[in-house]
Design a protein around this motif. Structure first.
Motif, mmCIF file in Angstrom:
data_model
loop_
_atom_site.group_PDB
_atom_site.id
_atom_site.type_symbol
_atom_site.label_atom_id
_atom_site.label_comp_id
_atom_site.label_asym_id
_atom_site.label_seq_id
_atom_site.Cartn_x
_atom_site.Cartn_y
_atom_site.Cartn_z
ATOM 1 N N TYR A 41 1.052 -1.128 0.098
ATOM 2 C CA TYR A 41 0.222 -0.058 0.408
ATOM 3 C C TYR A 41 0.676 1.369 -0.376
ATOM 4 O O TYR A 41 1.994 1.587 1.091
ATOM 5 N N PRO A 42 0.734 2.019 -1.432
ATOM 6 C CA PRO A 42 1.628 3.517 -0.711
ATOM 7 C C PRO A 42 1.151 4.080 0.039
ATOM 8 O O PRO A 42 1.044 5.758 -0.195
ATOM 9 N N SER A 43 1.485 4.358 1.177
ATOM 10 C CA SER A 43 0.755 4.880 1.783
ATOM 11 C C SER A 43 1.185 5.369 3.357
ATOM 12 O O SER A 43 1.435 6.310 3.953
ATOM 13 N N GLY A 44 2.513 5.015 2.691
ATOM 14 C CA GLY A 44 3.807 6.192 3.250
ATOM 15 C C GLY A 44 4.964 5.722 3.327
ATOM 16 O O GLY A 44 4.646 5.232 1.753
ATOM 17 N N ARG A 45 5.894 5.578 4.067
ATOM 18 C CA ARG A 45 7.441 4.767 4.231
ATOM 19 C C ARG A 45 7.498 3.486 3.271
ATOM 20 O O ARG A 45 6.081 2.999 4.600
ATOM 21 N N ILE A 46 8.763 3.190 2.837
ATOM 22 C CA ILE A 46 8.645 1.313 3.291
ATOM 23 C C ILE A 46 9.295 1.322 4.582
ATOM 24 O O ILE A 46 9.776 1.742 5.573
ATOM 25 N N HIS A 47 8.757 -0.096 5.210
ATOM 26 C CA HIS A 47 9.414 -0.870 6.580
ATOM 27 C C HIS A 47 10.264 -1.832 6.082
ATOM 28 O O HIS A 47 10.944 -2.036 5.665
ATOM 29 N N ASP A 78 -0.173 -1.326 -4.279
ATOM 30 C CA ASP A 78 -2.190 -1.904 -4.461
ATOM 31 C C ASP A 78 -2.857 -0.381 -3.145
ATOM 32 O O ASP A 78 -2.437 -0.050 -2.262
ATOM 33 N N ALA A 79 -2.647 0.931 -4.734
ATOM 34 C CA ALA A 79 -3.440 1.883 -4.581
ATOM 35 C C ALA A 79 -4.414 2.879 -4.140
ATOM 36 O O ALA A 79 -5.003 3.714 -3.410
ATOM 37 N N PHE A 80 -5.559 1.791 -3.988
ATOM 38 C CA PHE A 80 -6.908 2.343 -3.736
ATOM 39 C C PHE A 80 -7.476 1.577 -2.027
ATOM 40 O O PHE A 80 -6.896 1.216 -1.522
ATOM 41 N N GLY A 81 -8.247 1.790 -1.700
ATOM 42 C CA GLY A 81 -8.784 1.382 -0.311
ATOM 43 C C GLY A 81 -8.707 2.002 1.028
ATOM 44 O O GLY A 81 -7.519 3.095 0.894
ATOM 45 N N LEU A 82 -8.772 1.779 1.970
ATOM 46 C CA LEU A 82 -8.530 2.627 3.122
ATOM 47 C C LEU A 82 -7.527 3.258 4.009
ATOM 48 O O LEU A 82 -7.384 4.347 4.335
ATOM 49 N N PRO A 83 -6.239 2.211 3.625
ATOM 50 C CA PRO A 83 -5.460 2.629 4.283
ATOM 51 C C PRO A 83 -4.540 4.286 3.636
ATOM 52 O O PRO A 83 -4.214 5.159 4.318
ATOM 53 N N ALA A 84 -4.609 3.827 2.197
ATOM 54 C CA ALA A 84 -3.991 4.965 1.178
ATOM 55 C C ALA A 84 -5.416 6.251 1.714
ATOM 56 O O ALA A 84 -4.457 7.687 2.740
ATOM 57 N N GLU A 85 -6.603 6.085 2.071
ATOM 58 C CA GLU A 85 -7.550 7.329 1.826
ATOM 59 C C GLU A 85 -7.310 7.901 3.412
ATOM 60 O O GLU A 85 -7.348 8.737 3.509
ATOM 61 N N ASN A 102 2.945 9.114 -2.726
ATOM 62 C CA ASN A 102 3.245 8.486 -2.017
ATOM 63 C C ASN A 102 4.823 7.034 -2.862
ATOM 64 O O ASN A 102 5.712 6.487 -2.816
ATOM 65 N N ILE A 103 4.037 7.077 -4.313
ATOM 66 C CA ILE A 103 4.642 5.776 -4.781
ATOM 67 C C ILE A 103 5.881 6.422 -5.221
ATOM 68 O O ILE A 103 7.006 5.627 -5.724
ATOM 69 N N ASP A 104 5.639 7.610 -5.927
ATOM 70 C CA ASP A 104 7.342 8.115 -6.835
ATOM 71 C C ASP A 104 7.795 8.065 -5.386
ATOM 72 O O ASP A 104 9.688 7.575 -5.162
ATOM 73 N N TYR A 105 7.840 8.524 -3.831
ATOM 74 C CA TYR A 105 9.177 8.296 -2.786
ATOM 75 C C TYR A 105 8.940 6.803 -2.304
ATOM 76 O O TYR A 105 10.737 6.216 -2.421
ATOM 77 N N MET A 106 8.331 5.844 -2.708
ATOM 78 C CA MET A 106 8.323 4.778 -2.242
ATOM 79 C C MET A 106 9.893 3.944 -3.024
ATOM 80 O O MET A 106 9.842 2.692 -3.346
ATOM 81 N N ARG A 107 9.501 3.980 -5.093
ATOM 82 C CA ARG A 107 10.012 3.318 -5.856
ATOM 83 C C ARG A 107 11.189 3.828 -5.955
ATOM 84 O O ARG A 107 12.074 3.016 -5.838
ATOM 85 N N ASP A 108 11.670 4.869 -5.451
ATOM 86 C CA ASP A 108 12.951 5.399 -5.079
ATOM 87 C C ASP A 108 13.607 4.548 -4.004
ATOM 88 O O ASP A 108 14.571 4.089 -4.508
ATOM 89 N N GLN A 109 13.013 4.288 -2.960
ATOM 90 C CA GLN A 109 13.749 3.438 -1.512
ATOM 91 C C GLN A 109 13.407 2.217 -2.470
ATOM 92 O O GLN A 109 14.897 2.027 -1.992
ATOM 93 N N LEU A 110 12.921 2.014 -3.165
ATOM 94 C CA LEU A 110 12.699 0.290 -3.142
ATOM 95 C C LEU A 110 14.308 0.329 -4.193
ATOM 96 O O LEU A 110 14.731 -0.795 -4.763
ATOM 97 N N LYS A 111 14.696 1.166 -5.622
ATOM 98 C CA LYS A 111 15.606 1.256 -6.175
ATOM 99 C C LYS A 111 17.093 1.127 -5.623
ATOM 100 O O LYS A 111 17.640 0.660 -5.588
ATOM 101 N N LYS A 112 16.854 1.921 -4.519
ATOM 102 C CA LYS A 112 18.523 1.976 -3.543
ATOM 103 C C LYS A 112 18.164 1.017 -2.601
ATOM 104 O O LYS A 112 19.582 0.807 -2.591
#
Length: 836
Positions: A41-47, A78-85, A102-112
């Protein structure tokens, strides 16, 4: 040369990206391997839980590439739904803005972290190009009778302002916000998952690559029960109560009946009796109690007499009808026959309310008496007090009694399931619009397929308390009826977010197909997923829904497979100070901070080394420092000997002659090839990356020892450096799926062709890996007494003398006559002894 992990990791991530190293090769004739981790869910940073999940998948994807497979390893959102909202509401922004940022930010995290994803296949479920096809599936399921709308009692979460599916209610609370869930009556849309209950259950036996725990959870949730449906007439009325039982063999032991407080006959049974007020109060109180289904067995049994009686159809005895708190309307018929002698719940209830107990099954070798029983006997036995069925074993009696009931027209064989249809209506904004229109004249009208997608209006603002703006958005709601052309209203409920995640793994095979949902050739080429990785918390929700959706799409003609995931790994949680990481506990470890301090390779190695993937992992600062020291040590080992390693040739003759002349080099070669065997086995078959890394560390230790021992020599011959280079290459290749940046860098410095992920995985020479000695078990009279190390070419007499000379063996043979010695070469020796 300093180990500058930041520069090295930036360099290789750029190279991999520019060269499109991880782009999926579709046209290749190589065997396929589809590796997939559950998307976030793109509701924040990756953990750190994400890091662990995705690192495990990345190791397997890289390993399989090196083993000669064409690999599909995608990532999406998994971008729809309650977590993101909910996160967007908390931060005072629009869900779309919040999600895409958040998608843009988390994508960069995963690439790192250097994950080998084919980013050209990236999908986000909130894109209309994705959910358009989900709406099409909905319409086609509606045509097939697999979707319906009804008014029913539903689970309502006040905190999330929406309906929840049964599977989303955990111990009476919302799976997302933790607030109490209450019942409400609403109209909503349902997927007919119960139509697939039998197949969902029977196919579980084919899932050999799934954890037993997950299979058991799914079996229990589907909850198949085979038994009988029986009519109990109500005394003095032309009505009857229908019950379902899995124990028709106990029918003659019924002494009362129990019905749910929600049973439609509750008040009619009590009407006009002295018990009417008590029944009404009991049922009203029941409505106010949260349905904590998982705790129902622990709940104190309570009930109230309705004032009415039922007639046992086989004994003609009158039995009182009680309203009881342990009977749920959702299961069976909402009414049960109570046999206190042979059901523990009924036993406790009967004891509490002084109701009769009648034994009708006697366990073999024991005679039960109702007066002395301390608990119900729920096991098998022989029927007693059961008319013409007395003397039958309970197993045979079940079938015989059901046949009798069917013959008499008072019952029939019945299969019941715990599983209920999937309620997909959500009263929230951030989700896939349900593609139907409500017309006063025509009723429910599907949106024409050519008009899809029904797009979610992104300009809408959320209302107070998270309420959906869709019902009040005239330009969205007010439409023309596709059938009669009159004024109509668009459906304003959106779909449960689990609908999106129930088929995304199929779309990855053809993410750019824009003329249809799925390309049949691509799906056939890649599905099913060979290895799926994610948390065990999805055992019911996501995994069951995905299995259902795959079967539906098969029946709609989109796929040919029956099951979506061949192998499943449920990784453990990442803990800190013994607890799951969370902001509220203040024990969160930020992946970005760890990458900055130690590098992505160190984070990857630590998270793989700290525990087997299926177990929980305790975060350790000293552990991650240890992983960093190991990589720094490897860096120094290679760079301090770089000139010699670059010049060295791993020529077969050089390797053979060097190891024949030098025992230490022979031992190093043996260790090298043993490590290749172990790491391959541990990673590919057992998925135990912790023991694989441990084996690589041991090889590095051996290497360091040989180099340190030879340091005083002024000249080292070509054979020496051939053996060293063979070992170093093995370390780099074996470690590359776990620590891809440092291994590509060191391999390049040594003049190797890189990236290593495009090279062949090393193959061990099993002859070289063989030890000159072997451990065998020593038994005395068949009992293990010792293990001894022998040379492989030792004779039977030599082995016998070594075994008899072992102190541990002597204690069991001294003073006794040796009658026989049985020797299984290379495995065991059994010394048979007798008296003096």
């Amino acid at each position: 040369m300093r180990y500058d992990f930041s520069a090295i990791e930036d360099k290789w991530q750029r190279i991999w990206n520019e060269k499109e190293v991880f782009r999926t090769e579709e046209a290749s004739d190589l065997p396929k391997f589809y590796c997939l981790e559950m998307f976030p869910y793109p509701s924040g940073r990756i953990h750190m839980g994400h890091v662990r999940n995705y690192t495990i998948g990345d190791v397997l994807a890289r390993l399989k590439r090196m083993k000669g497979f064409k690999v599909l390893h995608p990532m999406g959102w998994d971008a729809f739904g309650l977590p993101a909202e909910n996160a967007a509401i908390k931060h005072g922004t629009h869900p779309a803005k919040w999600t895409y940022e958040n998608i843009d930010y988390m994508r960069d995290q995963l690439k790192k972290l250097g994950f080998s994803y084919d980013w050209s296949r990236e999908i986000a479920t909130c894109d209309s190009s994705y959910y358009k096809w989900e709406q099409l599936f909905f319409l086609e399921m509606l045509e097939k009778g697999l979707v319906y709308r009804k008014k029913s009692k539903v689970n309502w979460c006040e905190g999330c302002q929406t309906v929840l599916a049964n599977e989303q209610v955990i111990d009476g609370e919302c799976w997302r916000c933790g607030k109490e869930v209450v019942e409400q009556e609403r109209e909503g849309w349902f997927f007919k998952i119960t139509q697939y209950a039998e197949e969902l259950l029977s196919c579980i036996d084919s899932l050999k690559g799934w954890p037993e725990k997950v299979l058991t959870m799914q079996k229990n949730w589907i909850g198949k029960s085979v038994g009988a449906e029986i009519e109990f007439p109500i005394d003095g009325r032309d009505e009857s109560i229908k019950i379902f039982t899995t124990r028709p063999d106990t029918l003659f032991g019924v002494t009362f009946m129990s019905i749910s407080p929600e049973h439609p006959m509750c008040m009619s049974l009590a009407s006009g009796t002295a018990e009417e007020a008590k029944v009404r109060e009991f049922c009203e109180r029941w409505k106010r109690i949260p349905k904590r289904e998982l705790q129902m067995e622990e709940k104190e049994k309570e009930g109230v007499f309705t004032g009415a009686y039922a007639i046992n159809p086989v004994t003609q005895e009158k039995v009182p009808i009680f309203v009881a708190n342990f009977v749920l309307m959702d299961y069976g018929t909402g009414a049960v026959m109570a046999v206190p002698a042979h059901d523990q719940r009924d036993f406790e209830f009967a004891k509490k309310y002084s109701l009769p107990i009648k034994v009708v099954i006697q366990p073999e070798g024991t005679e039960l008496s109702p007066d002395s029983m301390e608990e119900a006997w729920e096991g098998p036995g022989v029927l007693v007090n059961s008319g013409k069925f007395s003397g039958l074993k309970s197993r045979d009696a079940k079938e015989a009694i059901v046949k009798f009931l069917e013959k008499e027209g008072i019952g029939r064989k019945k299969v019941s399931f715990r599983l209920r249809d999937w309620g997909i209506s959500r009263q929230r904004y951030w989700g896939t619009p349900i593609p139907v229109i409500h017309c006063d004249k025509c009723g429910i009208v599907p949106v024409p397929k050519e008009d899809l997608p029904v797009e979610l209006p992104l300009h809408a603002d959320l209302l107070e308390g998270g309420r959906s703006p869709l019902p009040e958005l005239d330009e969205f709601v007010d439409v023309e009826c596709p059938q009669c052309g009159g004024r109509a209203k668009r459906e304003t409920d959106t779909m449960d977010t689990f609908v999106e995640s129930s088929w995304y793994f199929l779309r990855y095979s053809c993410p750019h197909e824009d003329s249809k949902p799925l390309d049949s050739q691509s799906v056939k080429a890649w599905l099913p997923v060979d290895q799926y990785i994610g948390g065990v918390e999805h055992a019911i929700l996501h995994l069951l829904y995905s299995r259902f959706f795959t079967k539906v799409l098969r029946d709609l003609g989109y796929v040919e497979i029956d099951e979506p995931f061949t192998n499943l790994l449920t990784q453990g949680m990442v803990l800190k100070d013994g607890a799951k990481m969370s902001k509220s506990k203040g024990n969160v470890v930020d992946p970005d901070a760890m990458i900055k301090a130690y590098g992505a390779d160190t984070v990857r190695v630590f998270i793989l080394f700290a525990a087997p993937p299926e177990r929980d992992l305790e975060w350790s600062d000293t552990g991650i420092e240890g992983a960093h020291r190991f990589l720094t040590r490897l860096w120094r080992l290679v760079t301090e000997n770089l000139d010699d390693l670059k010049e060295a040739k791993c020529d077969h003759e050089l390797l053979t002659s060097a190891s024949e002349q030098d025992k230490r080099l022979k031992a190093l070669r043996q260790k090298t090839h043993q490590t290749i065997l172990k790491v391959t086995e541990d990673c590919e078959k057992r998925l135990h990356f912790n023991t694989a890394i441990s084996a690589i560390m041991e090889l590095v230790n051996e290497l360091s020892g040989v180099l340190a021992e030879e340091k005083t020599k002024t000249e080292r011959d070509k054979g020496f450096w051939a053996v060293i280079k063979e070992a170093v290459n093995a370390v780099l290749f074996l470690l590359s799926p776990m620590a891809p940046h440092i291994t590509d860098e060191l391999a390049e410095l040594m003049g190797e062709e890189v990236p290593l992920v495009n090279r062949k995985w090393p193959v061990a020479d099993e002859e070289v890996a063989k030890s000159d000695s072997v451990q065998i078990a020593v038994q005395v009279n068949g009992k293990l007494r010792a293990k001894i190390e022998i040379m492989r070419n030792a004779t039977e007499d030599e082995v016998k003398q070594m075994a008899l000379g072992d102190e541990r063996v002597k204690r069991h043979t001294e003073g006794k006559a040796i009658k026989k010695v049985i020797y299984v070469p290379g495995r065991l020796i059994n010394i048979v002894v007798g008296g003096k």
